[in-house]
Design an enzyme around this catalytic site. Structure first.
Site, short mmCIF file in Angstrom:
data_model
loop_
_atom_site.label_atom_id
_atom_site.label_comp_id
_atom_site.label_asym_id
_atom_site.label_seq_id
_atom_site.Cartn_x
_atom_site.Cartn_y
_atom_site.Cartn_z
N ASP A 145 0.63 -1.21 -0.07
CA ASP A 145 -0.29 0.01 -0.24
C ASP A 145 0.53 0.98 -0.52
O ASP A 145 1.63 1.43 0.88
CB ASP A 145 -0.83 -0.17 0.91
CG ASP A 145 -2.45 -0.88 0.94
OD1 ASP A 145 -2.16 -1.82 0.38
OD2 ASP A 145 -2.77 -0.92 2.03
N ILE A 146 0.46 1.92 -0.79
CA ILE A 146 1.15 3.44 -0.54
C ILE A 146 1.53 4.08 0.49
O ILE A 146 2.16 5.06 0.73
CB ILE A 146 0.43 4.25 -1.82
CG1 ILE A 146 1.59 5.76 -2.26
CG2 ILE A 146 -0.74 4.43 -1.75
CD1 ILE A 146 0.68 6.59 -3.59
N LYS A 147 0.04 4.10 1.48
CA LYS A 147 -0.06 4.91 2.34
C LYS A 147 0.49 4.13 3.55
O LYS A 147 1.30 4.92 4.57
CB LYS A 147 -1.05 4.96 2.74
CG LYS A 147 -2.07 3.69 3.49
CD LYS A 147 -3.29 4.01 3.81
CE LYS A 147 -3.62 2.86 4.41
NZ LYS A 147 -5.82 1.96 5.68
N HIS A 148 2.07 3.15 3.24
CA HIS A 148 2.44 2.73 4.45
C HIS A 148 4.32 2.83 3.54
O HIS A 148 4.80 2.35 4.02
CB HIS A 148 2.43 1.37 4.00
CG HIS A 148 0.79 1.00 5.08
ND1 HIS A 148 0.74 1.45 6.64
CD2 HIS A 148 -0.25 0.24 4.84
CE1 HIS A 148 -0.50 0.92 6.95
NE2 HIS A 148 -1.04 0.39 5.68
N GLY A 149 4.31 3.77 2.36
CA GLY A 149 5.26 3.26 2.10
C GLY A 149 5.27 2.01 1.32
O GLY A 149 6.53 1.54 0.91
#
Length: 272
Positions: A145-149
């Site tokens: 996920d992008i929000k977790h890098g």
């Protein structure tokens, strides 16, 4: 400075006793209060009542070679299950630092380098899932996920299939979506289920004749790179792994694969 009066228990005497455990070349020994005091804390779960668990924990600690064992904490999980005990004791062991074989740490690539590689080849696509009968999803989400890098942050197109996905369905999706890599997460380890699922993915890919087409990656809290490779995968990522670690592996391995590729061959999205 006034000399300490007690000739047995003073700073100079304690420093002399701890000399073998101090310094860059000293022996490595557990410690809590004093240098090299050998004190360790052991956690043990015992399927008995609180009183029996405390007595058993002390007996087990002595059989483990701990001297002066003490139960410093105990907690009944449930009367029908047992008791958790923490035992403190002294362990008379040490390790010579020169005898240690340290694992090599693989340096991660820079974020811009990863993005540049992904963009330069017209994109990179992966399919990911938690396989078997495993409902854990947080670890895989942190990897993609992008929000977790995760991988999406670097321009990687991620197709997440969810949890408890049969291994053959993951491979079906990989073929249908024409991905570059297959990521499976396998947290449940009872009876070696995580190893069985990794082997199943590698074996199925070989049976279908697509093993060389995809990079196969396993992950989970108990998974190691060596274990994943022994099961036939290309890499394994365990506890503490991040998206940049997986992305760095993908870039390095795909560069290796493309060394012998005809430079006139187009990358994905750049022609037929």
């Amino acid at each position: 400075m006034i000399d300490e009066l007690d000739v047995e228990d003073n700073a100079a005497a304690r420093l002399e006793l701890s000399r073998p455990w101090r310094g860059d070349r000293g022996q490595i020994r557990p410690e809590v209060q004093w240098a090299g005091d050998g004190v360790v804390l052991v956690t043990v779960f015992l399927p008995v009542s609180e009183l029996a668990a405390e007595a058993a924990a002390l007996a087990i600690a002595r059989q483990m070679g701990l001297s002066d064992p003490q139960v410093v904490h105990k907690s009944v999980a449930h009367p029908a299950e047992g008791t958790l005990c923490e035992v403190k004791g002294r362990l008379e062991v040490s390790v010579d630092p020169s005898s240690l074989v340290l694992p090599q740490r693989v340096e991660e690539l820079g974020e811009e380098e990863v993005r540049s590689f992904v963009a330069g080849r017209g994109g990179l696509r992966v399919v990911a899932a938690t396989v078997g009968e495993d409902e854990h999803s947080v670890g895989m989400r942190e990897i993609i996920d992008i929000k977790h890098g995760g991988l999406e942050r670097f321009g990687v197109e991620c197709h997440y299939l969810g949890t408890s996905v049969p291994v053959n369905k993951v491979l079906d999706a990989a073929v249908e979506l024409d991905v570059d890599a297959v990521l499976i997460s396998t947290i449940i380890t009872h009876a070696g289920v995580h190893r069985l699922n990794m082997r199943r993915l590698a074996d199925l890919a070989r049976e279908r004749g697509v093993r060389d087409r995809f990079l196969l990656i396993g992950g989970g809290t108990q998974v190691t790179d060596e274990e994943a490779k022994d099961c036939g995968l290309d890499a394994g990522f365990g506890r503490g792994a991040r998206g940049i670690d997986v992305a760095s592996f993908l870039v390095r391995r795909m560069r290796q694969r493309e060394v012998g590729r005809d430079p006139r061959s187009p990358a994905r999205g750049q022609g037929p």
